[in-house]
Design an enzyme around this catalytic site. Structure first.
Site, PDB file in Angstrom:
ATOM      1  N   HIS A  21      48.618  35.414  53.660  1.00 26.65           N
ATOM      2  CA  HIS A  21      48.085  34.518  52.622  1.00 26.65           C
ATOM      3  C   HIS A  21      48.198  35.199  51.250  1.00 26.65           C
ATOM      4  CE1 HIS A  21      44.718  31.843  50.944  1.00 26.65           C
ATOM      5  NE2 HIS A  21      44.857  32.789  50.042  1.00 26.65           N
ATOM      6  N   GLU A  22      47.761  36.466  51.201  1.00 32.66           N
ATOM      7  CA  GLU A  22      47.784  37.186  49.917  1.00 32.66           C
ATOM      8  C   GLU A  22      49.221  37.438  49.455  1.00 32.66           C
ATOM      9  OE1 GLU A  22      45.137  37.235  48.345  1.00 32.66           O
ATOM     10  OE2 GLU A  22      43.834  36.822  50.052  1.00 32.66           O
ATOM     11  N   HIS A  57      50.746  34.729  47.467  1.00 36.03           N
ATOM     12  CA  HIS A  57      50.380  34.722  46.038  1.00 36.03           C
ATOM     13  C   HIS A  57      51.409  35.470  45.195  1.00 36.03           C
ATOM     14  CE1 HIS A  57      46.491  32.760  45.912  1.00 36.03           C
ATOM     15  NE2 HIS A  57      46.026  33.501  46.888  1.00 36.03           N
ATOM     16  N   CYS A  94      40.622  29.960  49.607  1.00 35.36           N
ATOM     17  CA  CYS A  94      41.214  30.804  48.573  1.00 35.36           C
ATOM     18  C   CYS A  94      40.324  30.766  47.335  1.00 35.36           C
ATOM     19  CB  CYS A  94      42.606  30.278  48.229  1.00 35.36           C
ATOM     20  SG  CYS A  94      43.430  31.221  46.950  1.00 35.36           S
ATOM     21  N   LEU A  95      40.104  31.935  46.727  1.00 31.71           N
ATOM     22  CA  LEU A  95      39.240  31.984  45.542  1.00 31.71           C
ATOM     23  C   LEU A  95      39.846  31.206  44.378  1.00 31.71           C
ATOM     24  CD1 LEU A  95      38.077  35.712  45.703  1.00 31.71           C
ATOM     25  CD2 LEU A  95      36.806  33.676  46.400  1.00 31.71           C
ATOM     26  N   GLN A 114      45.882  36.612  40.798  1.00 35.88           N
ATOM     27  CA  GLN A 114      44.678  35.766  40.736  1.00 35.88           C
ATOM     28  C   GLN A 114      43.731  36.191  39.616  1.00 35.88           C
ATOM     29  OE1 GLN A 114      44.034  36.059  45.238  1.00 35.88           O
ATOM     30  NE2 GLN A 114      43.156  34.060  44.766  1.00 35.88           N
ATOM     31  N   GLY A 127      40.005  38.662  50.344  1.00 31.35           N
ATOM     32  CA  GLY A 127      41.296  39.147  49.876  1.00 31.35           C
ATOM     33  C   GLY A 127      41.564  38.641  48.474  1.00 31.35           C
TER      34      GLY A 127
END
Ligand code: ZN
Length: 188
Positions: free
Chosen positions: A155-156, A159, A113-114, A51, A46
């Protein structure tokens, strides 16, 4: 299409509250294409637009679930012992998503997470929820989601509010996670 740079903690831009999308144009489609390419290249499931430094309410998700009904693939290592099923690609795009009716029942999943590379921790979130969102053409949809997808979407969505999954941890655990990340960076 292009792979964009993924912002990592402690980049202050990750704390931005993203703005709603109002133009469903070619620029938006290009952003989404780039986000998928960037996410796949980084082996993520995701990604939120912020990001890659774009403060817009845009998320892409592809859980890349293994297809256990298919023949396992040969990974080339005869002694590996794992079954490598081909993955099912399902590209999901959520524009201006909103959570309606989150469940009282909670579920904990290990998250990563990236933007917080190599750090994983259990986070509790509502197990199911209803999401309202727009697609690339601006059409509205509502869907009930559960399991991995519910966790990943929430989660996304965090952000979009400038929140990272480590912000859900206790102060001590967050500190430890950031310290570990610093150590890994120094070693790299
Ligand atoms: Zn993330």
């Amino acid at each position: 299409m292009a792979i964009r740079e993924i912002l990592e903690v402690p980049d202050p831009r990750l704390k931005t509250v993203s703005e709603p999308v109002t133009e469903f144009d070619d620029e938006l489609k290009l952003l989404v294409d780039d986000m998928f390419e960037t996410m796949y290249a980084a082996h993520g499931i995701g990604l939120a637009a912020i990001q890659v430094g774009v403060p817009k309410r845009v998320l892409v998700i592809d859980l890349q679930r293994p297809d256990e009904t298919a023949e396992p693939e040969d990974c080339g290592d005869g002694e590996c012992g794992h079954k490598h099923y081909p993955v099912i690609n399902e590209k999901l795009v959520f524009i201006n998503p909103e959570i309606l009716a989150p469940a009282d029942e909670m579920a904990a999943y290990q998250e990563g997470c990236l933007s917080v590379p190599d750090i994983y921790a259990d986070v509790e979130r509502p197990a199911t929820c209803r999401v309202r969102y727009q697609d690339l053409d601006g059409n509205s949809h509502e869907e009930d989601i559960e399991g991995m997808l519910a966790t990943c979407l929430q989660h996304e969505m965090d952000h979009l509010e400038g929140i990272l999954f480590i912000d859900h941890l206790s102060k001590l655990k967050r500190k430890m996670a950031l310290k570990k990340l610093e150590k890994l960076r120094r070693a790299a």
